[in-house]
Write a protein that holds these residues in place. Structure first.
Motif, PDB file in Angstrom:
ATOM      1  N   PRO A  25     -22.809  16.424-120.687  1.00 35.32           N
ATOM      2  CA  PRO A  25     -21.491  17.073-120.662  1.00 35.32           C
ATOM      3  C   PRO A  25     -20.765  16.817-119.340  1.00 35.32           C
ATOM      4  CG  PRO A  25     -23.192  18.691-120.238  1.00 35.32           C
ATOM      5  CD  PRO A  25     -23.902  17.390-120.507  1.00 35.32           C
ATOM      6  N   ILE A  26     -19.450  16.893-119.391  1.00 33.74           N
ATOM      7  CA  ILE A  26     -18.628  16.790-118.178  1.00 33.74           C
ATOM      8  C   ILE A  26     -18.354  18.215-117.693  1.00 33.74           C
ATOM      9  CG2 ILE A  26     -16.422  16.022-117.233  1.00 33.74           C
ATOM     10  CD1 ILE A  26     -16.444  13.930-119.590  1.00 33.74           C
ATOM     11  N   PRO A  27     -18.842  18.586-116.517  1.00 37.11           N
ATOM     12  CA  PRO A  27     -18.639  19.967-116.040  1.00 37.11           C
ATOM     13  C   PRO A  27     -17.165  20.353-115.999  1.00 37.11           C
ATOM     14  CG  PRO A  27     -20.234  18.844-114.657  1.00 37.11           C
ATOM     15  CD  PRO A  27     -19.655  17.807-115.569  1.00 37.11           C
ATOM     16  N   ARG A  28     -16.883  21.527-116.542  1.00 37.51           N
ATOM     17  CA  ARG A  28     -15.490  21.982-116.618  1.00 37.51           C
ATOM     18  C   ARG A  28     -14.923  22.382-115.263  1.00 37.51           C
ATOM     19  NH1 ARG A  28     -17.107  25.443-121.876  1.00 37.51           N
ATOM     20  NH2 ARG A  28     -19.142  24.901-121.021  1.00 37.51           N
ATOM     21  N   TYR A  29     -15.802  22.623-114.302  1.00 35.81           N
ATOM     22  CA  TYR A  29     -15.305  23.035-112.987  1.00 35.81           C
ATOM     23  C   TYR A  29     -14.633  21.879-112.241  1.00 35.81           C
ATOM     24  CZ  TYR A  29     -19.197  20.979-110.263  1.00 35.81           C
ATOM     25  OH  TYR A  29     -20.077  20.130-109.649  1.00 35.81           O
ATOM     26  N   PHE A  30     -14.873  20.614-112.676  1.00 32.52           N
ATOM     27  CA  PHE A  30     -14.201  19.471-112.047  1.00 32.52           C
ATOM     28  C   PHE A  30     -12.688  19.673-112.033  1.00 32.52           C
ATOM     29  CE2 PHE A  30     -17.606  15.972-112.988  1.00 32.52           C
ATOM     30  CZ  PHE A  30     -18.464  16.620-112.134  1.00 32.52           C
ATOM     31  N   LEU A  31     -12.161  20.153-113.148  1.00 32.64           N
ATOM     32  CA  LEU A  31     -10.711  20.361-113.263  1.00 32.64           C
ATOM     33  C   LEU A  31     -10.320  21.806-112.981  1.00 32.64           C
ATOM     34  CD1 LEU A  31      -9.934  18.275-116.467  1.00 32.64           C
ATOM     35  CD2 LEU A  31      -9.548  17.601-114.113  1.00 32.64           C
ATOM     36  N   LYS A  32     -11.148  22.744-113.420  1.00 38.06           N
ATOM     37  CA  LYS A  32     -10.782  24.165-113.314  1.00 38.06           C
ATOM     38  C   LYS A  32     -10.603  24.609-111.865  1.00 38.06           C
ATOM     39  CE  LYS A  32     -12.909  27.083-116.157  1.00 38.06           C
ATOM     40  NZ  LYS A  32     -13.933  28.034-116.649  1.00 38.06           N
ATOM     41  N   GLU A  33     -11.501  24.147-110.971  1.00 36.50           N
ATOM     42  CA  GLU A  33     -11.450  24.587-109.579  1.00 36.50           C
ATOM     43  C   GLU A  33     -10.423  23.814-108.753  1.00 36.50           C
ATOM     44  OE1 GLU A  33     -15.377  24.589-107.964  1.00 36.50           O
ATOM     45  OE2 GLU A  33     -16.130  26.057-109.415  1.00 36.50           O
ATOM     46  N   ARG A  34      -9.853  22.744-109.330  1.00 33.71           N
ATOM     47  CA  ARG A  34      -8.829  21.961-108.622  1.00 33.71           C
ATOM     48  C   ARG A  34      -7.517  21.926-109.409  1.00 33.71           C
ATOM     49  NH1 ARG A  34      -9.682  16.879-108.683  1.00 33.71           N
ATOM     50  NH2 ARG A  34      -8.466  16.404-106.841  1.00 33.71           N
ATOM     51  N   LEU A  35      -7.344  22.905-110.278  1.00 31.89           N
ATOM     52  CA  LEU A  35      -6.200  22.878-111.197  1.00 31.89           C
ATOM     53  C   LEU A  35      -4.866  22.904-110.460  1.00 31.89           C
ATOM     54  CD1 LEU A  35      -5.916  22.749-114.273  1.00 31.89           C
ATOM     55  CD2 LEU A  35      -5.654  25.224-114.282  1.00 31.89           C
ATOM     56  N   GLU A  36      -4.761  23.771-109.464  1.00 34.95           N
ATOM     57  CA  GLU A  36      -3.492  23.894-108.719  1.00 34.95           C
ATOM     58  C   GLU A  36      -3.193  22.610-107.937  1.00 34.95           C
ATOM     59  OE1 GLU A  36      -3.557  27.352-106.288  1.00 34.95           O
ATOM     60  OE2 GLU A  36      -3.782  28.743-107.978  1.00 34.95           O
ATOM     61  N   VAL A  37      -4.223  22.014-107.337  1.00 35.36           N
ATOM     62  CA  VAL A  37      -4.037  20.767-106.572  1.00 35.36           C
ATOM     63  C   VAL A  37      -3.584  19.648-107.498  1.00 35.36           C
ATOM     64  CG1 VAL A  37      -5.227  19.045-105.142  1.00 35.36           C
ATOM     65  CG2 VAL A  37      -5.794  21.465-104.901  1.00 35.36           C
ATOM     66  N   ILE A  38      -4.237  19.535-108.661  1.00 30.05           N
ATOM     67  CA  ILE A  38      -3.896  18.467-109.617  1.00 30.05           C
ATOM     68  C   ILE A  38      -2.477  18.647-110.136  1.00 30.05           C
ATOM     69  CG2 ILE A  38      -4.470  17.516-111.890  1.00 30.05           C
ATOM     70  CD1 ILE A  38      -7.430  18.309-111.208  1.00 30.05           C
ATOM     71  N   LYS A  39      -2.099  19.885-110.455  1.00 30.30           N
ATOM     72  CA  LYS A  39      -0.736  20.147-110.938  1.00 30.30           C
ATOM     73  C   LYS A  39       0.300  19.810-109.878  1.00 30.30           C
ATOM     74  CE  LYS A  39      -1.525  23.649-114.505  1.00 30.30           C
ATOM     75  NZ  LYS A  39      -1.351  25.070-114.864  1.00 30.30           N
TER      76      LYS A  39
END
Length: 838
Positions: free
Chosen positions: A118-132
């Motif tokens: 699986p691809i850990p969901r925290y990769f995106l969840k914990e950097r969501l504001e930075v990515i946006k």
């Protein structure tokens, strides 16, 4: 699922990890010679770690206790890294990137779907504001430059007046013709009915005969419907057809999604409370216990001064800050233990001085003997290298997992949490941590005071002046060395030191080197497992990898290391990746999927994209400097080189010489050397003609080569089914998916998707209730396309066999046995020669 359920799941997973760590420590210390047995053990550990990783990732995503999540994250990264290490061990053992575990999965009673990493969901969840924030910034720059993605516009062609009249006339005549035909059909049917009534008029008078006829027709119709229904139920029961409401979202799934959303909100709230508590509790401890800690430390250090004075006759030298200060002397020790250490250290110093003098006299003759012995031993050991036993290479993640496991046992295994039903932070644990931090801070202040006090004591009691510390000389030497290093560092000058990173980012966007990645998930790359991989290898047939095997490698080599900094630093480093395969197999999609799953910045260094940009040697240096400076600043980053064979052309075609496709050929190996484990940058090349490139430099640049095949029957079946459903199609008995999958052998995923989109227009989707889809509609559209023939697939296989890993694989399979035979023959010949001499 409630908090209790996830806690239970966590405890079960930790137990499984604990038993697995014990087994691994027992088995891997034993050296082995049998490669089959070694692979079986490695594969078993790999599969079990994947199961633990799946459960641990689910627990980390859903559990709300902030302090538990910190420990779970530590273990999760350790398990992730260990999976990558085991994969690397299997590659080095079997000399192939693709591995098949059919027999082991049967023994463990696991389905192939449970092998998915699986691809850990925290990769995106914990950097969501930075990515946006980055996405918005990129969209704004593209909009300002007029480079944003073009919207679809329906163009209207202008027609001449006469042509427009002709089109209207054609349409009107066609309409009148359809109405006339419909009217004539109605008249014909009426006449037919009238004739039937005249012929069968005497029979219709008998009502019983009419009733029997109606019953007969009705019973036949009813029975046929019942038979069809029973057949469908049987197919659903056997698992050969999905249930009728299979594609509809149930209320339970909607409710679970709502609960997970609420759980995520609780996670954020508890994390905020925890961060606030870290500050507030530390301040409380400073006010309540700070003064007591200070006095305790001062008394402890003073006692040390006095004891040293009584034992040695002089006051001790205070340890430097670099060495750790007084914390080294008093680390978990009583004053009595400190006194014993002082006496022991004095005795050891005297013994070492005596030993050094003896060793210096005896060392010279011994060295000469050892060199002679080594020269002789290397000659003897040379033929025995092949019979060396296999041993597991040292792991950097086992210690991390063992630390996490021991912390779990000490802190959470038997902890009573009946008071903490909402699973918020534990204040007592925070107090323990912050008390240690506070003690270190106060110790720094106390040491300054005690150094001055020691100086005063020496002056007052012994009337001694403090001698200059030995560490200062070392500092001077270090300073000189630092200056020398600075001179060497001139080679890596910052060419844009006077510019901000935002201006560099904007320049790359304007030049088209930094592009917006498409929103594609790795789960959109549809395929099926290879169920006969192990069976084929046992018969000495190398199977073509399935699409899901490729998907697994992208996860292991691309997504997991880019997503986690801890894993990237310690795991086997993959700096570059090559995706080779025929056009339309999804290479470009996989590159965009890596960026989407990790939130990575995408930079395009394709030869067609950099043509005419930053001309000359200095321009090329500036371009590479800009690209990799921005890539490091906005990591994780993916540097994509499309049609990368052009960079390594054997002979540049006449039409492409102006574009200078080989500009990056000499610079790419240098760039790879400069990439460090801290730099989460992955260079990804895609090619559909790898045979046009020079093999040696090509393989030097790309560390991992993944062959992306055309889809097999199982993958085509799943692909047709899912893509038709996604594009608004309805699957009925009239559409034979199995027939479609068989007929489209050799066609790629891109061609299949293109055909489905062309057939399923808005008008065709509306016609489905009264005109269901058929296989013929899709097959007729595919007649104009060229498939990937077996000869082309074989050419890719043959090219891969020439790569370093492909050569090693072939040698291990073919020449392994012949080498042993030659050695036996040599041994026999030597024996015969010896007899003749006698």
């Amino acid at each position: 699922m409630s908090n209790l359920m996830y806690n239970k799941m966590w405890h079960q997973t930790q137990e499984a990890l604990n038993s697995l760590l014990d087994k691994e420590s027992q088995k891997m210390t034993e050296p082995q010679r049998n490669k089959v047995f070694v692979f079986q053990t490695l594969a078993t550990f790999y599969i079990k770690y994947v199961q633990i990783f799946r459960n641990m990732e689910n627990v980390y995503d859903q559990i709300v206790h902030p302090q538990k999540r910190m420990l779970i994250r530590k273990v999760l990264d350790g398990v992730m890294g260990r999976i990558l290490e085991l994969k690397n061990e299997m590659v080095e053992l079997e000399l192939t990137e693709f591995h098949y575990f059919d027999d082991i999965l049967q023994d463990l009673k696991l389905a192939p779907q449970q092998l998915d990493v699986p691809i850990p969901r925290y990769f995106l969840k914990e950097r969501l504001e930075v990515i946006k924030g980055r996405e918005m910034n990129l969209a704004r720059i593209l909009n300002e430059c007029g480079l944003d993605l073009p919207k679809k516009k329906y163009t209207v062609k202008s027609l001449a007046f006469e042509e427009a009249i002709k089109l209207i006339q054609i349409a009107e005549r066609a309409r009148q013709g359809r109405l006339r035909a419909m009217f004539m059909r109605q008249i014909f049917l009426q006449e037919c009915r009238a004739k039937e009534i005249k012929l069968l008029g005497h029979r219709l008078a008998d009502t019983s005969q009419a009733a029997l006829q109606i019953q007969k027709v009705w019973r036949g119709f009813h029975q046929s419907k019942k038979t069809v229904k029973e057949r469908e139920e049987e197919m659903v029961f056997l698992g050969m057809k999905p249930p009728p409401l299979f594609n509809e979202v149930s209320a339970a799934i909607v409710q679970s999604e709502h609960v997970t959303h609420l759980r995520n909100e609780v996670q954020l709230k508890h994390e905020q409370n925890y961060q606030e508590a870290l500050v507030s509790i530390k301040e409380e401890l400073r006010q309540m216990e700070g003064q007591d800690i200070k006095e305790q430390l001062q008394d402890q250090i003073r006692q040390w001064f006095i004891e040293c004075r009584n034992l040695t006759g002089t006051f001790p030298d205070y340890p430097n800050e670099e060495e750790g200060g007084s914390a080294i002397i008093f680390s978990n020790k009583t004053p009595e233990q400190v006194i014993e250490d002082i006496l022991a250290s004095q005795e050891e110093e005297e013994k070492l001085k005596k030993k050094k003098k003896k060793d210096e006299k005896e060392s010279k003759p011994k060295k000469a003997r050892k060199e002679k012995e080594r020269r002789g031993s290397t000659k003897e050991r040379a033929p025995k290298e092949e019979d060396e036993e296999w041993k597991m290479s040292p792991s950097l993640f086992l210690q991390l997992m063992e630390e996490g496991n021991s912390l779990y046992k000490d802190m959470w295994l038997n902890k009573d949490e009946s008071w903490n039903f909402p699973q918020d932070y534990d204040p007592e644990m925070i107090k323990e941590e912050k008390r240690k931090e506070l003690e270190l801070e106060i110790r720094v202040q106390v040491e300054e005071l005690m150094r001055q006090e020691l100086k005063n004591l020496k002056l007052a009691v012994n009337r001694e002046k403090e001698l200059p510390a030995r560490g200062k000389k070392g500092k001077k030497g270090k300073g000189k060395k630092g200056k020398k290093k600075g001179k060497r560092g001139k080679k890596d000058k910052d060419l844009t030191a006077d510019r901000t990173i935002d201006s560099l980012y904007k320049e790359l966007v304007e030049e088209g080197l930094l592009i917006q990645s498409l929103k594609v998930k790795l789960s959109d790359y549809i395929g099926e497992y290879s169920y006969l991989g192990t069976t084929l290898r046992q018969v000495a047939v190398e199977p073509m990898p399935s699409l899901l095997d490729v998907k697994q490698l992208i996860t292991l080599y691309g997504i997991l290391p880019l997503g986690s900094p801890e894993v990237h630093e310690k795991a086997p480093l993959v700096k570059s990746l090559l995706l080779a395969g025929p056009p339309g197999v999804g290479k470009k999609m996989l590159v965009h999927a890596i960026c989407t799953e990790t939130g990575a910045t995408l930079l395009n260094l394709s030869s067609s994209n950099i043509a005419g940009k930053y001309p000359g040697k200095t321009g090329l240096q500036m371009m590479l400097h800009l690209v990799f400076k921005v890539a490091r600043q906005f990591q994780p980053s993916v540097v994509w080189i499309q049609d990368t064979e052009k960079t390594f052309y054997k002979r540049v075609p006449q039409a492409e010489r102006q574009n200078e496709p080989k500009r990056l050929k000499k610079h790419l190996p240098k760039i790879l050397k400069l990439l460090k484990p801290d730099d989460r940058i992955l260079i990804v090349g895609t090619t559909h003609r790898p045979f046009d490139a020079e093999l040696q430099p090509f393989c030097r640049v790309y560390q991992k080569i993944i062959l992306v095949p055309r889809p097999d029957y199982a993958s085509r079946y799943v692909l047709w089914k899912q893509i038709i459903l996604r594009n608004g199609g309805v699957l009925t008995n009239a559409l034979n998916i199995s027939c479609l999958s068989k007929v489209t052998d050799g066609f790629t995923q891109g061609q299949i998707v293109k055909v489905i989109k062309e057939v399923l227009t808005d008008r065709r989707i509306r016609q489905q209730p009264h005109k269901p889809l058929t296989a013929v509609e899709f097959i007729t559209m595919m007649t104009s396309m060229n498939p990937v023939y077996k000869e082309e697939e074989e050419s890719f296989k043959n090219w891969y066999a020439k790569t370093p890993l492909g050569k090693k694989r072939i040698l291990s399979l073919t020449i392994g046995g012949s080498i042993k035979d030659k050695e036996k023959d040599k041994g026999k010949k030597k024996g015969k020669k010896g007899k003749k001499k006698k």
